[in-house]
Design a protein around this motif. Sequence first.
Motif, mmCIF file in Angstrom:
data_model
loop_
_atom_site.group_PDB
_atom_site.id
_atom_site.type_symbol
_atom_site.label_atom_id
_atom_site.label_comp_id
_atom_site.label_asym_id
_atom_site.label_seq_id
_atom_site.Cartn_x
_atom_site.Cartn_y
_atom_site.Cartn_z
ATOM 1 N N LEU A 103 0.818 -1.219 0.000
ATOM 2 C CA LEU A 103 0.000 0.000 0.000
ATOM 3 C C LEU A 103 0.848 1.264 0.000
ATOM 4 N N ASP A 104 2.056 1.187 0.553
ATOM 5 C CA ASP A 104 3.009 2.299 0.576
ATOM 6 C C ASP A 104 2.361 3.599 1.074
ATOM 7 N N PRO A 105 1.857 3.609 2.321
ATOM 8 C CA PRO A 105 1.185 4.818 2.822
ATOM 9 C C PRO A 105 2.106 6.026 2.912
ATOM 10 N N ALA A 106 3.377 5.823 3.186
ATOM 11 C CA ALA A 106 4.300 6.956 3.306
ATOM 12 C C ALA A 106 4.616 7.564 1.952
ATOM 13 N N GLY A 107 4.593 6.766 0.902
ATOM 14 C CA GLY A 107 4.937 7.267 -0.424
ATOM 15 C C GLY A 107 3.878 8.171 -1.016
ATOM 16 N N GLY A 108 2.647 8.012 -0.567
ATOM 17 C CA GLY A 108 1.563 8.809 -1.121
ATOM 18 C C GLY A 108 1.339 10.121 -0.417
ATOM 19 N N LEU A 109 2.174 10.436 0.559
ATOM 20 C CA LEU A 109 1.981 11.661 1.330
ATOM 21 C C LEU A 109 3.162 12.580 1.142
ATOM 22 N N SER A 110 2.921 13.865 1.286
ATOM 23 C CA SER A 110 4.015 14.833 1.185
ATOM 24 C C SER A 110 4.761 14.910 2.490
ATOM 25 N N THR A 111 6.067 15.148 2.407
ATOM 26 C CA THR A 111 6.887 15.235 3.609
ATOM 27 C C THR A 111 6.598 16.530 4.343
ATOM 28 N N GLN A 211 -16.783 13.014 16.841
ATOM 29 C CA GLN A 211 -15.806 14.039 17.185
ATOM 30 C C GLN A 211 -14.466 13.813 16.503
ATOM 31 N N ASP A 212 -14.152 12.564 16.129
ATOM 32 C CA ASP A 212 -12.849 12.266 15.530
ATOM 33 C C ASP A 212 -12.884 12.519 14.028
ATOM 34 N N ASP A 213 -11.837 13.097 13.512
ATOM 35 C CA ASP A 213 -11.737 13.413 12.092
ATOM 36 C C ASP A 213 -10.507 12.716 11.521
ATOM 37 N N VAL A 214 -10.769 11.632 10.772
ATOM 38 C CA VAL A 214 -9.678 10.894 10.160
ATOM 39 C C VAL A 214 -9.342 11.569 8.834
ATOM 40 N N GLY A 215 -8.238 12.236 8.788
ATOM 41 C CA GLY A 215 -7.856 12.998 7.602
ATOM 42 C C GLY A 215 -7.568 12.099 6.415
ATOM 43 N N ARG A 216 -7.725 12.661 5.219
ATOM 44 C CA ARG A 216 -7.475 11.885 4.007
ATOM 45 C C ARG A 216 -6.031 11.409 3.937
ATOM 46 N N GLN A 217 -5.129 12.241 4.445
ATOM 47 C CA GLN A 217 -3.708 11.898 4.351
ATOM 48 C C GLN A 217 -3.341 10.680 5.183
ATOM 49 N N LEU A 218 -4.247 10.243 6.106
ATOM 50 C CA LEU A 218 -3.987 9.059 6.924
ATOM 51 C C LEU A 218 -4.797 7.852 6.473
ATOM 52 N N ALA A 219 -5.531 7.989 5.372
ATOM 53 C CA ALA A 219 -6.423 6.911 4.953
ATOM 54 C C ALA A 219 -5.651 5.623 4.630
ATOM 55 N N LEU A 220 -4.553 5.734 3.875
ATOM 56 C CA LEU A 220 -3.778 4.542 3.539
ATOM 57 C C LEU A 220 -3.131 3.923 4.763
ATOM 58 N N TYR A 221 -2.637 4.787 5.649
ATOM 59 C CA TYR A 221 -2.043 4.295 6.898
ATOM 60 C C TYR A 221 -3.078 3.519 7.705
ATOM 61 N N PHE A 222 -4.259 4.111 7.834
ATOM 62 C CA PHE A 222 -5.337 3.471 8.580
ATOM 63 C C PHE A 222 -5.719 2.144 7.926
ATOM 64 N N CYS A 224 -3.935 0.251 6.031
ATOM 65 C CA CYS A 224 -2.834 -0.702 6.162
ATOM 66 C C CYS A 224 -2.912 -1.447 7.491
ATOM 67 N N ILE A 225 -3.123 -0.714 8.573
ATOM 68 C CA ILE A 225 -3.185 -1.330 9.896
ATOM 69 C C ILE A 225 -4.434 -2.188 10.047
ATOM 70 N N ILE A 311 4.175 -0.808 11.385
ATOM 71 C CA ILE A 311 3.636 0.114 10.382
ATOM 72 C C ILE A 311 3.806 1.563 10.826
ATOM 73 N N THR A 312 3.541 1.842 12.099
ATOM 74 C CA THR A 312 3.597 3.224 12.578
ATOM 75 C C THR A 312 5.023 3.757 12.581
ATOM 76 N N VAL A 313 5.973 2.969 13.068
ATOM 77 C CA VAL A 313 7.364 3.428 13.120
ATOM 78 C C VAL A 313 7.898 3.672 11.712
ATOM 79 N N LEU A 314 7.624 2.752 10.779
ATOM 80 C CA LEU A 314 8.086 2.945 9.402
ATOM 81 C C LEU A 314 7.388 4.141 8.754
ATOM 82 N N PHE A 315 6.107 4.295 8.994
ATOM 83 C CA PHE A 315 5.321 5.383 8.407
ATOM 84 C C PHE A 315 5.843 6.742 8.864
#
Length: 413
Positions: A103-111, A211-222, A224-225, A311-315
């Motif tokens: 899924l490469d969640p880190a690759g799809g996000l900007s640094t 109340q929780d807002d899961v941002g689009r930028q975390l969708a792949l990370y979420f 993946c887990i 996943i979290t540490v690598l992400f």
Amino acid sequence: MRQRFASLIQHSGFWILIAAAVGVVCGLLNIPAINDLATGIGELFIRLLKLVSTPIIFFSVLSTLCGMGNLQQAGRLGGRVIRYTLLTTVIAATIALSLFLILDPAGGLSTPPEANPAQNAPQTGYWQYALNIVPESFLTPFVEGQVISVLFLALIFSLAILSIPDERRQRLQVLFDDIFAAVMKLTSGILKLLPAGVWAFVTTFVVSLGQDDVGRQLALYFACIVLANLVQAMVVLPLLLSLKGLSPWQIFRGMLPALTVAFFAKSSSAALPVAMEAAKDRLGVSSRVARFSFPLCTTINMNACAGFILITVLFVSMLNGMSFSTAELIAWIAIATIAAVGNAGVPMGCFLLASTLLATMNVPIELMGVILPVYALIDMLESAINVWSDACVTCIVDRESAEEERASDASAA
């Protein structure tokens, strides 16, 4: 028909489902007074479960090992539990790494903008963690709820008792059995409040969803887990049970009350009393195996935690500009497994451990604050899967122990 309905309403699962349904309605209504009541009842129920969880771990392990009669018998049972714990945890970490690479969640996000390293973050290594397992006072682990230290005390006391003459050992075994029976009697009383606890947990959970807002930028990370956890829970563990001749569906139904508590309490330790009762009463697991395996698994068997940590540490690391070679990625399977084994089954335990690992690597941990709202949901799934894995390991160990006893009796005859 009436008799069947009367039997249904006497079943604890019926009231748990009713409580969950009422909780959904109360959560959707979002009335402050009801929310406060649910929060208070939920906190009270978790405190009651934690009140008995450490005594259960201590006296169950102590009474079980003392009753085995020798170190060889204790070693066989403990060896089986540890073997399947390590096997399932390594598989969970491997699945997590595979999905992370796919899924490469880190690759799809900007640094994000460069941040200063967490200079004040605690730099705790595994040597210091190992030292902390040995308490300075006998009462400290019970007062502070240090599960792994309680298990350590139970194991060293058991080894000492197994080495004394049989007459004294048997007297101590009777004493510990009686104390454990009293603790479980108290636990049975607490479990009668389970529907009220489930109502409180579901109500606060439904309110928090708004109340929780899961941002689009975390969708792949979420994703993946969640996928890693679901593959472990719905494919790997049922397959392992099937290979051992056990019914995954039957075990799942039997453990449903414990899985419900773990999911909404976000703590495998809090679900320990319910899990032991369900395994013995609903699945027919021997008391000896259940009293030894579940406390040990609750301490070291963290399948879902291994996947989250990896996943979290690598992400987070990759988003902060770090890169890993193939060998280093494979090494993280071992690191995540060790970290999960050392994690306590308490709410947010995996999140805090992942944050500590990142700080030790001098990786800025500001992004963990963005992950936190997502983790509120992940933690619930992880806790339930950890208890599900505990149940699978326990049932397999119970089956193998029973087969060994039958073979021994046949050879003796």
